[in-house]
Design a protein around this motif. Structure first.
Motif, PDB file in Angstrom:
ATOM      1  N   MET A   1      16.294  -3.711 106.418  1.00 30.26           N
ATOM      2  CA  MET A   1      15.734  -2.406 106.641  1.00 30.26           C
ATOM      3  C   MET A   1      16.750  -1.275 106.493  1.00 30.26           C
ATOM      4  N   PRO A   2      18.014  -1.483 106.795  1.00 30.48           N
ATOM      5  CA  PRO A   2      18.967  -0.387 106.661  1.00 30.48           C
ATOM      6  C   PRO A   2      19.117   0.086 105.217  1.00 30.48           C
ATOM      7  N   ASP A   3      18.895  -0.780 104.243  1.00 24.97           N
ATOM      8  CA  ASP A   3      19.003  -0.361 102.850  1.00 24.97           C
ATOM      9  C   ASP A   3      17.926   0.669 102.504  1.00 24.97           C
ATOM     10  N   THR A   4      16.735   0.496 103.037  1.00 29.43           N
ATOM     11  CA  THR A   4      15.648   1.433 102.790  1.00 29.43           C
ATOM     12  C   THR A   4      15.956   2.788 103.423  1.00 29.43           C
ATOM     13  N   ALA A   5      16.521   2.789 104.578  1.00 26.76           N
ATOM     14  CA  ALA A   5      16.855   4.037 105.266  1.00 26.76           C
ATOM     15  C   ALA A   5      17.965   4.769 104.516  1.00 26.76           C
ATOM     16  N   ASP A   6      18.931   4.013 104.000  1.00 26.37           N
ATOM     17  CA  ASP A   6      20.011   4.650 103.234  1.00 26.37           C
ATOM     18  C   ASP A   6      19.481   5.226 101.926  1.00 26.37           C
ATOM     19  N   ALA A   7      18.558   4.504 101.290  1.00 29.53           N
ATOM     20  CA  ALA A   7      17.984   4.991 100.035  1.00 29.53           C
ATOM     21  C   ALA A   7      17.144   6.246 100.280  1.00 29.53           C
ATOM     22  N   ALA A   8      16.388   6.261 101.361  1.00 28.04           N
ATOM     23  CA  ALA A   8      15.579   7.443 101.689  1.00 28.04           C
ATOM     24  C   ALA A   8      16.478   8.634 102.009  1.00 28.04           C
ATOM     25  N   ALA A   9      17.565   8.401 102.697  1.00 30.26           N
ATOM     26  CA  ALA A   9      18.492   9.482 103.027  1.00 30.26           C
ATOM     27  C   ALA A   9      19.153  10.028 101.762  1.00 30.26           C
ATOM     28  N   ALA A  10      19.473   9.129 100.834  1.00 35.13           N
ATOM     29  CA  ALA A  10      20.093   9.566  99.575  1.00 35.13           C
ATOM     30  C   ALA A  10      19.101  10.377  98.748  1.00 35.13           C
ATOM     31  N   LEU A  11      17.826   9.958  98.733  1.00 39.19           N
ATOM     32  CA  LEU A  11      16.811  10.711  97.984  1.00 39.19           C
ATOM     33  C   LEU A  11      16.568  12.085  98.597  1.00 39.19           C
ATOM     34  N   LEU A  12      16.538  12.164  99.919  1.00 42.80           N
ATOM     35  CA  LEU A  12      16.354  13.459 100.584  1.00 42.80           C
ATOM     36  C   LEU A  12      17.548  14.381 100.341  1.00 42.80           C
ATOM     37  N   ALA A  13      18.752  13.812 100.303  1.00 39.76           N
ATOM     38  CA  ALA A  13      19.946  14.615 100.039  1.00 39.76           C
ATOM     39  C   ALA A  13      19.957  15.112  98.598  1.00 39.76           C
ATOM     40  N   ALA A  14      19.447  14.292  97.677  1.00 41.44           N
ATOM     41  CA  ALA A  14      19.425  14.690  96.268  1.00 41.44           C
ATOM     42  C   ALA A  14      18.441  15.822  96.026  1.00 41.44           C
ATOM     43  N   THR A  15      17.320  15.841  96.747  1.00 43.06           N
ATOM     44  CA  THR A  15      16.336  16.905  96.559  1.00 43.06           C
ATOM     45  C   THR A  15      16.785  18.208  97.188  1.00 43.06           C
ATOM     46  N   ALA A  16      17.709  18.152  98.133  1.00 44.08           N
ATOM     47  CA  ALA A  16      18.173  19.364  98.801  1.00 44.08           C
ATOM     48  C   ALA A  16      19.260  20.084  98.007  1.00 44.08           C
ATOM     49  N   GLN A  17      19.783  19.459  96.960  1.00 45.51           N
ATOM     50  CA  GLN A  17      20.862  20.082  96.198  1.00 45.51           C
ATOM     51  C   GLN A  17      20.350  21.285  95.419  1.00 45.51           C
ATOM     52  N   GLN A  18      21.164  22.302  95.364  1.00 39.71           N
ATOM     53  CA  GLN A  18      20.851  23.495  94.574  1.00 39.71           C
ATOM     54  C   GLN A  18      21.305  23.246  93.146  1.00 39.71           C
ATOM     55  N   GLY A  19      20.538  23.682  92.186  1.00 42.93           N
ATOM     56  CA  GLY A  19      20.913  23.467  90.803  1.00 42.93           C
ATOM     57  C   GLY A  19      20.316  24.544  89.909  1.00 42.93           C
ATOM     58  N   PRO A  20      20.599  24.450  88.613  1.00 45.42           N
ATOM     59  CA  PRO A  20      20.116  25.471  87.684  1.00 45.42           C
ATOM     60  C   PRO A  20      18.678  25.220  87.209  1.00 45.42           C
ATOM     61  N   GLY A  21      17.933  24.357  87.879  1.00 43.82           N
ATOM     62  CA  GLY A  21      16.592  23.992  87.439  1.00 43.82           C
ATOM     63  C   GLY A  21      15.652  25.184  87.307  1.00 43.82           C
ATOM     64  N   ASP A  22      15.575  26.013  88.332  1.00 41.43           N
ATOM     65  CA  ASP A  22      14.676  27.169  88.295  1.00 41.43           C
ATOM     66  C   ASP A  22      15.124  28.185  87.250  1.00 41.43           C
ATOM     67  N   LEU A  24      16.842  27.637  84.457  1.00 34.78           N
ATOM     68  CA  LEU A  24      16.555  27.124  83.122  1.00 34.78           C
ATOM     69  C   LEU A  24      15.067  27.154  82.817  1.00 34.78           C
ATOM     70  N   ARG A  25      14.241  26.893  83.814  1.00 36.18           N
ATOM     71  CA  ARG A  25      12.795  26.939  83.631  1.00 36.18           C
ATOM     72  C   ARG A  25      12.342  28.364  83.290  1.00 36.18           C
ATOM     73  N   ILE A  26      12.886  29.360  83.988  1.00 37.06           N
ATOM     74  CA  ILE A  26      12.543  30.759  83.717  1.00 37.06           C
ATOM     75  C   ILE A  26      13.060  31.172  82.344  1.00 37.06           C
ATOM     76  N   LEU A  27      14.266  30.755  82.002  1.00 37.35           N
ATOM     77  CA  LEU A  27      14.841  31.075  80.699  1.00 37.35           C
ATOM     78  C   LEU A  27      14.002  30.479  79.574  1.00 37.35           C
ATOM     79  N   LEU A  28      13.554  29.263  79.730  1.00 35.81           N
ATOM     80  CA  LEU A  28      12.711  28.620  78.726  1.00 35.81           C
ATOM     81  C   LEU A  28      11.380  29.353  78.579  1.00 35.81           C
ATOM     82  N   LEU A  29      10.775  29.735  79.670  1.00 35.21           N
ATOM     83  CA  LEU A  29       9.501  30.448  79.636  1.00 35.21           C
ATOM     84  C   LEU A  29       9.650  31.810  78.965  1.00 35.21           C
TER      85      LEU A  29
END
Length: 71
Positions: A1-22, A24-29
């Motif tokens: 079970m600890p592997d699942t908790a670590d994977a979920a924590a890593a996924l939540l940390a990855a979604t919280a990162q700031q990046g140039p996504g927005d 680039l999306r505006i520039l493309l539009l």
């Protein structure tokens, strides 16, 4: 079970990162809208050249009737 908790924590940390996504999306539009407006503007100029030949075909004075229209 600890592997699942670590994977979920890593996924939540990855979604919280700031990046140039927005940014680039505006520039493309904006570039797509600009390209469409540029194409409309350029093609609008070609359309006005087609109506000039209609006046001579309807009985106007055409000095080059002996010349080939495709030449």
């Amino acid at each position: 079970m600890p592997d699942t908790a670590d994977a979920a924590a890593a996924l939540l940390a990855a979604t919280a990162q700031q990046g140039p996504g927005d940014t680039l999306r505006i520039l493309l539009l904006v570039s797509m809208v600009g390209g469409a407006l540029l194409a409309w503007f350029l093609l609008r100029g070609y359309r006005s050249g087609d109506t000039a030949g209609d006046e001579t075909a309807a009985g106007g004075t055409d000095t080059d009737r002996g010349r080939d229209a495709n030449a």
